[in-house]
Design a protein around this motif. Structure first.
Motif, PDB file in Angstrom:
ATOM      1  N   ALA A   1     -39.073  22.672 -30.970  1.00  0.00           N
ATOM      2  CA  ALA A   1     -39.398  24.082 -30.778  1.00  0.00           C
ATOM      3  C   ALA A   1     -38.153  24.937 -30.585  1.00  0.00           C
ATOM      4  O   ALA A   1     -38.241  26.163 -30.536  1.00  0.00           O
ATOM      5  N   LEU A   2     -36.984  24.326 -30.481  1.00  0.00           N
ATOM      6  CA  LEU A   2     -35.740  25.071 -30.303  1.00  0.00           C
ATOM      7  C   LEU A   2     -35.262  25.657 -31.625  1.00  0.00           C
ATOM      8  O   LEU A   2     -35.522  25.105 -32.700  1.00  0.00           O
ATOM      9  N   SER A   3     -34.523  26.763 -31.536  1.00  0.00           N
ATOM     10  CA  SER A   3     -33.835  27.301 -32.702  1.00  0.00           C
ATOM     11  C   SER A   3     -32.625  26.435 -33.018  1.00  0.00           C
ATOM     12  O   SER A   3     -31.887  26.026 -32.115  1.00  0.00           O
TER      13      SER A   3
ATOM     14  N   ILE B   1     -27.590  25.794 -30.779  1.00  0.00           N
ATOM     15  CA  ILE B   1     -28.937  25.258 -30.601  1.00  0.00           C
ATOM     16  C   ILE B   1     -29.471  25.784 -29.280  1.00  0.00           C
ATOM     17  O   ILE B   1     -28.777  25.723 -28.250  1.00  0.00           O
ATOM     18  N   GLY B   2     -30.728  26.282 -29.253  1.00  0.00           N
ATOM     19  CA  GLY B   2     -31.247  26.744 -27.975  1.00  0.00           C
ATOM     20  C   GLY B   2     -32.625  27.366 -28.074  1.00  0.00           C
ATOM     21  O   GLY B   2     -33.255  27.402 -29.138  1.00  0.00           O
ATOM     22  N   ALA B   3     -33.084  27.898 -26.938  1.00  0.00           N
ATOM     23  CA  ALA B   3     -34.392  28.541 -26.835  1.00  0.00           C
ATOM     24  C   ALA B   3     -34.396  29.406 -25.579  1.00  0.00           C
ATOM     25  O   ALA B   3     -33.565  29.223 -24.678  1.00  0.00           O
TER      26      ALA B   3
ATOM     27  N   SER C   1     -36.477  32.422 -38.636  1.00  0.00           N
ATOM     28  CA  SER C   1     -37.005  31.110 -38.296  1.00  0.00           C
ATOM     29  C   SER C   1     -37.455  31.049 -36.836  1.00  0.00           C
ATOM     30  O   SER C   1     -37.809  32.067 -36.237  1.00  0.00           O
ATOM     31  N   LYS C   2     -37.447  29.866 -36.244  1.00  0.00           N
ATOM     32  CA  LYS C   2     -37.948  29.693 -34.880  1.00  0.00           C
ATOM     33  C   LYS C   2     -37.183  30.550 -33.878  1.00  0.00           C
ATOM     34  O   LYS C   2     -35.970  30.683 -33.984  1.00  0.00           O
TER      35      LYS C   2
ATOM     36  N   CYS D   1     -31.788  33.428 -26.828  1.00  0.00           N
ATOM     37  CA  CYS D   1     -31.887  31.992 -26.583  1.00  0.00           C
ATOM     38  C   CYS D   1     -30.677  31.517 -25.785  1.00  0.00           C
ATOM     39  O   CYS D   1     -29.537  31.935 -26.050  1.00  0.00           O
ATOM     40  N   GLY D   2     -30.925  30.657 -24.811  1.00  0.00           N
ATOM     41  CA  GLY D   2     -29.845  29.959 -24.134  1.00  0.00           C
ATOM     42  C   GLY D   2     -29.742  28.558 -24.688  1.00  0.00           C
ATOM     43  O   GLY D   2     -30.736  27.980 -25.146  1.00  0.00           O
TER      44      GLY D   2
END
Length: 440
Positions: free
Chosen positions: A290-292, A304-306, A337-338, A344-345
């Protein structure tokens, strides 16, 4: 020693037929001028792509044939002129059609998209969509009336990067129609020293992994074409394709792309640099979460994060002391995208030692650690909880171990037998030598 073996050694390749030499004709002058003398490197040799080898021989391999070319924006000469533009204006080459992979021939589409049929404004050539449809590709080859299919696209070295599967499906179609298939070789940008990671299991076959090769295959597209022709085409369609691989010269399998002197052209919209390609075989696994994975930023697959993830992930990752890599606490806003348009962190991945870095083990360690620190983010929900990671790794093992609370060593141990077998098979299809002996 045979003359062919001597010449192959001078070129930095194993014993394979090599084009070129004193018989190159004046008809190739325009192309060889565009493919100007490349810079030299620490080993004092010059790297030349398969297209440059073909041009130096006056396009002898293509004369008298109706040619269809599979390419994209990476099919360029040193001066960044596109090869299709060169061939379309060459008096001794009859190029009649172009076929575009994922993202399209001119690179206008995003991930998971091809490009509808059009007439190329620059060359007047028909351009067909060759993305992920074997039957359609066969029909297109027949409709275009071609005798020879030429493939020239820059790969990035990971099984789930789809251009190699466009090549495979095109080889199937060419074999069925009794067409020649010519691969113009280019470097594996993350070296071709070793194959790494899990080998795909047939039940997980999709267009991001059609056949059982390892996740980081360690081969050039020319070597992969030979592997596909020897291992996969006979059982799939009952015969091999009439294959010619036009090799590079003076490329050694322990060279990184930025050591070649060749221009880096984005192979796809979210593959902007060689640094991206180096981490991609591992961090692309975040496509399954579910992370970007940083799409729509300037550092895709490195960021990479969310929302809600903070410094604790970077701290936990750095505490693992993974070889060749460090992690920075990072905040970003992906535009596609996601998690699009959300703050996002997460982390930015910094490869400090390419030789020590293991992309796949690192990517899995990142997922395991993220689950420990921020368990609220699980698998990507589309198409079921298991679909994406299983198709990317080619097996359900990584997902099952992660869901059971296992660690990376347990995952890696599970693929060693399959990987050893693939490495053994792969050896006889390799073309190029290793020079510097930097890794086993």
């Amino acid at each position: 020693m045979r003359r062919r073996d001597v010449l192959a050694g001078m070129l930095g390749v194993a014993s394979v037929p090599v084009l070129g030499g004193a018989s190159a004709t004046a008809a190739a002058t325009a192309a060889t001028t565009a493919a100007a003398r490349p810079p030299t490197h620490g080993h004092g040799r010059q790297v030349r792509t398969g297209f440059e080898t073909l041009a130096a021989a006056g396009f002898r391999e293509l004369r008298g044939q109706r040619v269809g070319m599979i390419s994209n924006p990476t099919g360029v000469l040193r001066d960044l002129t596109h090869e299709v533009d060169v061939l379309a204006n060459h008096p001794d080459v009859d190029i009649v059609a172009v076929f575009g992979p994922e993202h399209g021939f001119r690179g206008v589409s995003q991930a998971g998209q091809g490009e509808d049929f059009f007439i190329d404004a620059k060359t007047g050539l028909p351009v067909y969509n060759a993305y992920n449809d074997a039957a359609r590709m066969s029909d297109q080859f027949a409709a275009a009336g071609i005798d020879t299919v030429v493939f020239d696209i820059q790969d990035v070295g990971a099984r789930f990067y789809t251009y190699i599967w466009t090549m495979y499906l095109a080889m199937e179609a060419a074999a069925e129609l009794d067409l020649r298939f010519v691969v113009l070789d280019r470097p594996n940008p993350i070296t071709g020293v070793q194959a790494e990671g899990p080998v795909l299991h047939p039940e997980n076959s999709t267009f991001v992994g059609l056949k059982p090769i390892s996740q980081q295959h360690g081969m050039t597209v020319g070597e992969l074409a030979q592997y596909f022709n020897g291992e996969f085409l006979p059982p799939a369609i009952g015969k091999q394709v009439d294959l010619t691989v036009v090799p590079m010269s003076h490329w050694f399998r322990d060279m990184w792309f930025d050591e070649t002197g060749l221009p880096w052209v984005l192979p796809s919209p979210n593959m902007p640099t060689v640094d991206t390609a180096i981490v991609y075989p591992g961090t692309a696994l975040f496509e399954a979460t579910a992370l970007s994975e940083g799409r729509g930023t300037t550092r895709p697959f490195e960021l990479i994060g969310a929302p809600g993830i903070d410094h604790r992930w970077a701290e936990a990752l750095n505490a693992r002391n993974l070889p060749g890599v460090r992690f920075r606490e990072a905040y970003f806003t992906p535009t596609i995208s996601k998690q699009a348009n959300k703050v996002c962190g997460g982390v930015q991945v910094y490869v400090e030692d390419r030789e020590a870095f293991d992309a796949i083990t690192t990517g899995l360690a990142m997922i395991v650690t993220q689950r420990q620190e921020f368990p609220e983010y699980g698998w990507r929900s589309q198409d079921g909880p298991s679909y994406w990671l299983d198709k990317l790794t080619g097996t359900d093992r990584a997902r099952l171990v992660i869901d059971a609370g296992g660690d990376v060593d347990e995952i890696v141990a599970g693929w060693q037998g399959d990987l050893a077998e693939f490495r053994k098979k792969r050896k006889k299809y390799l073309i190029y030598h290793q020079m510097r002996g930097r890794r086993p």
